[in-house]
Scaffold this active site. Sequence first.
Site, PDB file in Angstrom:
ATOM      1  N   SER A 139      37.571  44.673  25.971  1.00  0.00           N
ATOM      2  CA  SER A 139      37.994  43.321  25.244  1.00  0.00           C
ATOM      3  C   SER A 139      38.349  43.558  23.907  1.00  0.00           C
ATOM      4  CB  SER A 139      36.650  42.597  25.375  1.00  0.00           C
ATOM      5  OG  SER A 139      37.031  41.419  24.226  1.00  0.00           O
ATOM      6  N   TYR A 153      27.952  40.730  23.597  1.00  0.00           N
ATOM      7  CA  TYR A 153      29.186  40.906  24.308  1.00  0.00           C
ATOM      8  C   TYR A 153      29.957  41.722  24.037  1.00  0.00           C
ATOM      9  CZ  TYR A 153      33.713  39.747  26.658  1.00  0.00           C
ATOM     10  OH  TYR A 153      35.041  39.780  27.229  1.00  0.00           O
TER      11      TYR A 153
HETATM   12  P1  NAD Z   1      36.369  34.123  34.286  1.00  0.00           P
HETATM   13  O1  NAD Z   1      35.171  33.535  33.875  1.00  0.00           O
HETATM   14  O2  NAD Z   1      37.632  33.222  34.653  1.00  0.00           O
HETATM   15  O3  NAD Z   1      36.076  35.016  35.831  1.00  0.00           O
HETATM   16  C1  NAD Z   1      34.993  35.796  35.800  1.00  0.00           C
HETATM   17  C2  NAD Z   1      34.989  36.027  37.486  1.00  0.00           C
HETATM   18  O4  NAD Z   1      33.660  36.997  37.473  1.00  0.00           O
HETATM   19  C3  NAD Z   1      34.486  34.895  38.082  1.00  0.00           C
HETATM   20  O5  NAD Z   1      35.249  34.965  39.352  1.00  0.00           O
HETATM   21  C4  NAD Z   1      33.142  34.819  38.391  1.00  0.00           C
HETATM   22  O6  NAD Z   1      32.690  34.238  39.626  1.00  0.00           O
HETATM   23  C5  NAD Z   1      32.914  36.399  38.566  1.00  0.00           C
HETATM   24  N1  NAD Z   1      31.419  36.822  38.193  1.00  0.00           N
HETATM   25  C6  NAD Z   1      30.475  36.416  37.163  1.00  0.00           C
HETATM   26  N2  NAD Z   1      29.535  37.012  37.123  1.00  0.00           N
HETATM   27  C7  NAD Z   1      29.573  37.632  38.289  1.00  0.00           C
HETATM   28  C8  NAD Z   1      28.340  38.828  38.864  1.00  0.00           C
HETATM   29  N3  NAD Z   1      27.332  38.754  38.380  1.00  0.00           N
HETATM   30  N4  NAD Z   1      28.890  39.386  40.110  1.00  0.00           N
HETATM   31  C9  NAD Z   1      30.214  39.034  40.746  1.00  0.00           C
HETATM   32  N5  NAD Z   1      30.771  38.505  40.122  1.00  0.00           N
HETATM   33  C10 NAD Z   1      30.742  37.676  39.042  1.00  0.00           C
HETATM   34  O7  NAD Z   1      36.467  35.289  33.467  1.00  0.00           O
HETATM   35  P2  NAD Z   1      38.065  36.127  33.197  1.00  0.00           P
HETATM   36  O8  NAD Z   1      38.745  35.667  31.861  1.00  0.00           O
HETATM   37  O9  NAD Z   1      38.893  36.308  34.380  1.00  0.00           O
HETATM   38  O10 NAD Z   1      37.477  37.472  32.804  1.00  0.00           O
HETATM   39  C11 NAD Z   1      37.420  38.715  33.469  1.00  0.00           C
HETATM   40  C12 NAD Z   1      37.414  39.968  32.718  1.00  0.00           C
HETATM   41  O11 NAD Z   1      38.019  39.994  31.570  1.00  0.00           O
HETATM   42  C13 NAD Z   1      35.805  39.971  32.157  1.00  0.00           C
HETATM   43  O12 NAD Z   1      35.401  41.106  32.177  1.00  0.00           O
HETATM   44  C14 NAD Z   1      35.951  39.571  30.804  1.00  0.00           C
HETATM   45  O13 NAD Z   1      34.811  39.910  29.749  1.00  0.00           O
HETATM   46  C15 NAD Z   1      37.266  40.021  30.416  1.00  0.00           C
HETATM   47  N6  NAD Z   1      38.049  39.460  29.303  1.00  0.00           N
HETATM   48  C16 NAD Z   1      38.439  38.187  29.275  1.00  0.00           C
HETATM   49  C17 NAD Z   1      38.819  37.537  28.243  1.00  0.00           C
HETATM   50  C18 NAD Z   1      39.359  36.272  27.969  1.00  0.00           C
HETATM   51  O14 NAD Z   1      40.009  35.603  27.039  1.00  0.00           O
HETATM   52  N7  NAD Z   1      39.472  35.695  29.245  1.00  0.00           N
HETATM   53  C19 NAD Z   1      39.031  38.496  27.150  1.00  0.00           C
HETATM   54  C20 NAD Z   1      38.632  39.904  27.074  1.00  0.00           C
HETATM   55  C21 NAD Z   1      38.132  40.196  28.024  1.00  0.00           C
END
Ligand code: NAD
Length: 246
Positions: A139, A153
Amino acid sequence: MSKIALITGATAGIGLATAMELGKGGYDIIINGIFQDQADEALVTLKEAGINAEYFEADITNEDAVNAMFVAIGAKYDKIDALINCAGGLGGRSRFEDMTTEFYRKVMALNLDSVFFVSRAAIPFLKKGENPSIVNFASIASYNAGGPGAGIYGTSKAGVLTITRALAKDLVEYGIRVNAVSPGTIDTAFHAATNRDIMEGWKNGILMKRFGEASEVASVIEFLVSDKASYLTGEVIQINGGQDFL
Ligand code: NAD
């Protein structure tokens, strides 16, 4: 034989967009998550797009649950070509003075322990894969330590940078490449608990003055797992519309 991709946290957000992108590229998709209702919807969406997809539930912070998931996967699949360690999240916000040890462990488990548990269990499957690779989720917070209350985080995601390189070193002898994507602000439910007006202000700090779409991360992942990225390992690709150098 079809290529197989396992994507954790793929019932929504970037994981689901990645399932769609890889599925359209000919992969059979194994999606993981923790919410059966979200999974049902995701499977309908993927199947409507003509994609073969199956759901395996497991909380990836739980070592036993991860190992049990791989036993179940192993009963149906004998290889994995691409592992996408997507599941992760903020887990809430807490400043250090008030932070409980429980919160600290929860966030580290969600973003870092999970990469260890899932990658370790996937290695025997990846060894039998074709052009096998892992893509982890770092991230922008890996570098800037996160926004208010997101310090752990950011710390957990900094660990993802190093475990990516450590896995790359460890697995190179099997031909398994390991890379990471490092998203900026992508418009998903990840930000559901953040005030939308405050978020609008974040756009001033992004060169392209907009948030990213989940599909814009998915397309980079499709490249990373493809033969086109055959000389990339231990690498991290920033996907942030020019957020990190303003
Ligand atoms: P999101 O919340 O839309 O999706 C997360 C998914 O992970 C969901 O489907 C949820 O059900 C699943 N999940 C959560 N806890 C879980 C667990 N314990 N076991 C199995 N599944 C689990 O988030 P996103 O934006 O799609 O994020 C995906 C990745 O991208 C994450 O690792 C997040 O840290 C990273 N990220 C996101 C952003 C952003 O701005 N959206 C920025 C940097 C990094």
